[in-house]
Design an enzyme around this catalytic site. Structure first.
Site, PDB file in Angstrom:
ATOM      1  N   CYS A 112     -12.415  70.247  64.106  1.00  0.00           N
ATOM      2  CA  CYS A 112     -12.156  69.920  65.501  1.00  0.00           C
ATOM      3  C   CYS A 112     -12.019  68.408  65.659  1.00  0.00           C
ATOM      4  CB  CYS A 112     -13.242  70.429  66.442  1.00  0.00           C
ATOM      5  SG  CYS A 112     -13.428  72.214  66.484  1.00  0.00           S
TER       6      CYS A 112
ATOM      7  N   ARG B  89      -8.202  66.970  60.321  1.00  0.00           N
ATOM      8  CA  ARG B  89      -9.497  67.641  60.388  1.00  0.00           C
ATOM      9  C   ARG B  89      -9.363  69.161  60.467  1.00  0.00           C
ATOM     10  NH1 ARG B  89     -13.767  64.171  62.006  1.00  0.00           N
ATOM     11  NH2 ARG B  89     -14.846  65.877  63.026  1.00  0.00           N
TER      12      ARG B  89
ATOM     13  N   TRP C  73     -10.738  73.988  66.124  1.00  0.00           N
ATOM     14  CA  TRP C  73     -10.797  74.842  64.940  1.00  0.00           C
ATOM     15  C   TRP C  73     -11.720  75.992  65.313  1.00  0.00           C
ATOM     16  CZ3 TRP C  73     -14.155  76.708  61.112  1.00  0.00           C
ATOM     17  CH2 TRP C  73     -13.559  77.084  59.904  1.00  0.00           C
TER      18      TRP C  73
ATOM     19  N   ASN D 141     -17.336  69.718  70.041  1.00  0.00           N
ATOM     20  CA  ASN D 141     -17.336  70.053  68.618  1.00  0.00           C
ATOM     21  C   ASN D 141     -18.717  70.565  68.247  1.00  0.00           C
ATOM     22  OD1 ASN D 141     -14.781  69.024  68.453  1.00  0.00           O
ATOM     23  ND2 ASN D 141     -15.326  67.211  67.256  1.00  0.00           N
ATOM     24  N   GLY D 142     -18.771  71.550  67.358  1.00  0.00           N
ATOM     25  CA  GLY D 142     -20.063  72.057  66.911  1.00  0.00           C
ATOM     26  C   GLY D 142     -20.226  73.532  67.213  1.00  0.00           C
TER      27      GLY D 142
ATOM     28  N   GLU E 115     -13.278  70.937  39.745  1.00  0.00           N
ATOM     29  CA  GLU E 115     -12.553  70.176  40.761  1.00  0.00           C
ATOM     30  C   GLU E 115     -11.059  70.465  40.693  1.00  0.00           C
ATOM     31  OE1 GLU E 115     -11.775  67.412  43.889  1.00  0.00           O
ATOM     32  OE2 GLU E 115     -13.443  68.724  43.307  1.00  0.00           O
TER      33      GLU E 115
ATOM     34  N   LYS F 270      -8.838  71.991  43.831  1.00  0.00           N
ATOM     35  CA  LYS F 270      -7.636  71.347  44.359  1.00  0.00           C
ATOM     36  C   LYS F 270      -6.466  72.333  44.377  1.00  0.00           C
ATOM     37  CE  LYS F 270      -9.033  68.253  45.953  1.00  0.00           C
ATOM     38  NZ  LYS F 270     -10.372  68.455  45.757  1.00  0.00           N
TER      39      LYS F 270
ATOM     40  N   GLU G   9      -6.999  75.073  47.094  1.00  0.00           N
ATOM     41  CA  GLU G   9      -7.015  74.503  48.445  1.00  0.00           C
ATOM     42  C   GLU G   9      -5.620  74.348  49.027  1.00  0.00           C
ATOM     43  OE1 GLU G   9     -10.531  71.378  49.447  1.00  0.00           O
ATOM     44  OE2 GLU G   9      -9.266  70.833  47.755  1.00  0.00           O
TER      45      GLU G   9
ATOM     46  N   HIS H 287     -17.123  86.829  28.233  1.00  0.00           N
ATOM     47  CA  HIS H 287     -18.105  87.588  29.008  1.00  0.00           C
ATOM     48  C   HIS H 287     -17.471  88.141  30.279  1.00  0.00           C
ATOM     49  CE1 HIS H 287     -21.572  86.528  26.487  1.00  0.00           C
ATOM     50  NE2 HIS H 287     -20.950  85.357  26.341  1.00  0.00           N
TER      51      HIS H 287
ATOM     52  N   LYS I 202     -11.220  68.839  57.223  1.00  0.00           N
ATOM     53  CA  LYS I 202     -11.603  67.693  56.403  1.00  0.00           C
ATOM     54  C   LYS I 202     -13.110  67.528  56.339  1.00  0.00           C
ATOM     55  CE  LYS I 202     -11.090  63.949  54.017  1.00  0.00           C
ATOM     56  NZ  LYS I 202     -10.687  64.075  52.604  1.00  0.00           N
TER      57      LYS I 202
END
Length: 622
Positions: free
Chosen positions: A2, A27, A76, A112-113, A495, A499, A502, A518, A617
């Site tokens: 947001c 964001r 969001w 926001n929140g 990482e 990436k 995402e 395994h 973000k």
């Protein structure tokens, strides 16, 4: 997650609000809205779903919304699906604000929140005659402020304070009251919010880039504090309604750092900024040939006495912790445990009095990481924050702060912040090893030389990006990609996989190479892409053997290694090389090709690189 902007001053508000919201698009959001007041007239609210350009078109780029005081929001979705009714701003009246027009409401606000007890509060308000038009927790908060404002016939600050005592959860709020034209009121708990001032003008935002174009002088509003914002001036209040004195903080970021600067996307720009981010971070910590952490509040005496380290983070910050665990344990022979913040905060903590808890967060506002920090402090542990944003909540609340100097990072998928965090953790590892007598003076000096050489070697890696671009185009339609490695190589693989998933939306997973048999190898079939990170000398042969097993089952192999290693090309189909460096620091070089691979794959698929779907973000809600 947001975005909030606010403005009151001498200029038309709507264009400034839209400009600020555009700087916060990274964001993540699904709808947007504005509320603007023209003098003493009622607030006019406009909302739109989808991209911010829809809201801009609806308001003729703000020109159809006259007024010099207003608030804006990009949402969001948390409570209630993404639609025009659930979009912010919300009002204390009962009208469904889905199109432009004046709003007959005492309070208009954005938030926001997440309000955890909104169901209970909503029922209370219904019992007092309030009706609800949306499914959001935000509408509940706005109406609760309205309830206290009218019932007790008190001012905005007192009404907001009563609300803050009553609600549970996290919030950053910007509110306008019908009886107080030209004024914006703000309040926060655990969600970021800054207030900027300049001559005769004031600004409000959930992140610095939104107002950097207009002012560099900002205030950080504290937890459970309230602010009255008028043109050119801000007054702060505590939960008792008493005035608080604050000093402005000067933002040192270059405004151009938050722009694309000729690059097609922020992500590729930030990938290329990594050498400078690492160099700046190292320069802040290495003085006269020695690592000096005193600026972070870390003394040699304290570091020598640490008995164990617990590293806490989310997403890429957790991956930095994973690399750091291998480096610190191997170099300093000190026990390290790395934990996801969302797990750490709900566990029974077994921390001795000399334990150090390191919380890594780019924004310094990550909700789970902030909660983990507070839990660690409750348990009596010393805490160190590794953050990129000066004055952020985690930075303010930690016992010690090690700042990374990555500058503003706009793309949702982190790159330069990750690399700057790694550089900071390397310095901590080397200094700890030296103080514990695990490396001598010669080795210490050599380590510092190797650290100093990293930025130049990172630039060399970036020069080879065309080969990676070609390979990404070839495999852009892959269905599954597996990243494998051992030790530090496994941590970097985590990482690289993140990436890829995402921003390309390709299913990818990272596995410790020894775990393939395994279960995972059953997923490898003809042309499945398997990427092996192969830099740890004592482990390369074993990982190559694991890759050969994938090749025997039809997998297509890409190897990522440093020059002079085994003849990897005999096994793999495609090889990327990075320069040699001290093997503890190799992750800073091998991560770059993996970032580039993810980026060029996303570009080849025509996706929105900087704003991948469903992601934000800065995750400031649990």
């Amino acid at each position: 997650m947001c975005g909030i902007v606010g403005y009151t001053g001498n200029h038309e508000a709507a264009p400034i609000l839209l400009d600020g919201l555009s700087k916060l698009e990274y964001r993540g959001y699904d709808s947007a809205g504005l509320a603007v007041r023209n003098g003493t007239q009622l607030a006019e609210v406009v909302k739109a779903t989808g991209k911010l350009r829809n809201l801009a078109e609806k308001t003729d780029n703000g020109r159809s919304l006259p007024g010099k005081c207003g608030i804006g929001h990009t949402r969001w979705a948390t409570h209630g699906e993404p639609n025009q009714i659930n979009a912010h701003p919300h009002v204390s009246g009962n009208a469904k604000v889905s199109a432009s027009g004046p709003v007959e409401s005492e309070v208009v606000g954005v938030h926001n929140g997440i309000i955890e007890n909104f169901d209970e509060l909503k029922q209370k308000l219904i019992n007092h005659g309030y009706q609800f038009y949306s499914l959001t927790d935000t509408e509940v908060v706005i109406k609760l402020v309205d309830y206290y404002y009218k019932k007790y016939k008190i001012g905005p600050v007192d009404a907001i304070n009563r609300m803050m005592v009553r609600v549970r959860g996290s919030y950053a709020l910007a509110l306008m009251f019908r009886d107080h034209p030209g004024e914006i009121y703000a309040a926060r708990k655990d969600s970021p919010l800054i207030i900027g001032v300049s001559e005769g003008e004031s600004y409000l935002a959930s992140d610095v880039p939104a107002i950097l174009k207009y002012t560099r002088d900002v205030y950080y509003i504290g937890n459970r504090e309230c602010a009255r914002i008028v043109p050119g001036n801000v007054t702060f209040f505590d939960l008792n309604g008493d005035e608080i004195q604050k000093q402005t903080v000067k933002i040192t970021w270059d405004a151009e750092a938050a722009e694309k600067g000729g690059f097609e996307h922020f992500m590729i720009k930030e990938i290329h900024e990594q050498p400078k981010a690492v160099e700046d971070t190292l320069n802040s910590l290495i003085k006269d040939g020695k690592i000096n952490l005193s600026g972070a509040g870390i003394t040699d005496e304290f570091l020598s006495a640490v008995s164990s380290i617990h590293i806490v983070g989310c997403g890429s910050a957790w991956h930095v912790g994973m690399v750091s665990q291998y480096v610190i344990e191997d170099m300093a022979e000190l026990p390290v445990r790395v934990e996801l913040a969302s797990e750490f905060r709900y566990r029974k903590l077994l921390l001795d009095k000399n334990a150090l808890v390191i919380v890594i967060s780019q924004s310094g506002e990550t909700a789970d990481s902030l909660a983990a920090l507070r839990e660690a402090k409750k348990a009596g542990a010393k805490t160190l924050a590794v953050v990129n944003v000066v004055g952020s909540t985690i930075a303010r609340e930690a016992d010690m702060v090690l700042y990374t100097l990555a500058g503003p990072e706009i793309a949702v998928a982190t790159t330069k912040a990750y690399s700057a965090q790694l550089a900071a953790m390397y310095c901590l590892a080397v200094q700890t090893a030296f103080l514990r007598g695990k490396i001598n003076s010669d080795a210490y000096a050599q380590m510092i030389t190797e650290l100093r050489d990293l930025p130049g070697k990172m630039k060399r890696v970036l020069e080879d990006k065309e080969r990676i671009q070609w390979f990404a185009a070839k495999y852009a339609n892959a269905r599954d990609i597996f990243f494998i490695g051992r030790g530090i190589d496994y941590a970097v693989s985590l990482e690289g996989s993140l990436k890829m998933k995402e921003i390309s939306y390709i299913h990818s997973e990272a596995y410790a190479a020894g775990e393939l048999k395994h279960g995972t190898i059953s997923l490898v079939e003809k042309d499945t892409l398997v990427i092996g990170v192969l830099t740890q000398k004592e482990l390369i042969e074993k990982t190559i053997s694991n890759m050969a097993e994938c090749k025997a089952r039809g997998g297509y192999l890409m190897g990522l290694t440093s020059y002079g290693n085994y003849n990897i090309e005999d096994t793999v189909n495609f090889t990327i090389y990075v320069p040699k460096t001290e093997q503890h620091f190799i992750g800073s070089l091998t991560v770059i090709p993996l970032q580039l691979l993810a980026y060029y794959t996303s570009v080849a698929k025509g996706l929105d690189v900087d704003k991948p779907r469903n992601l934000a973000k800065s995750v400031t809600v649990e």
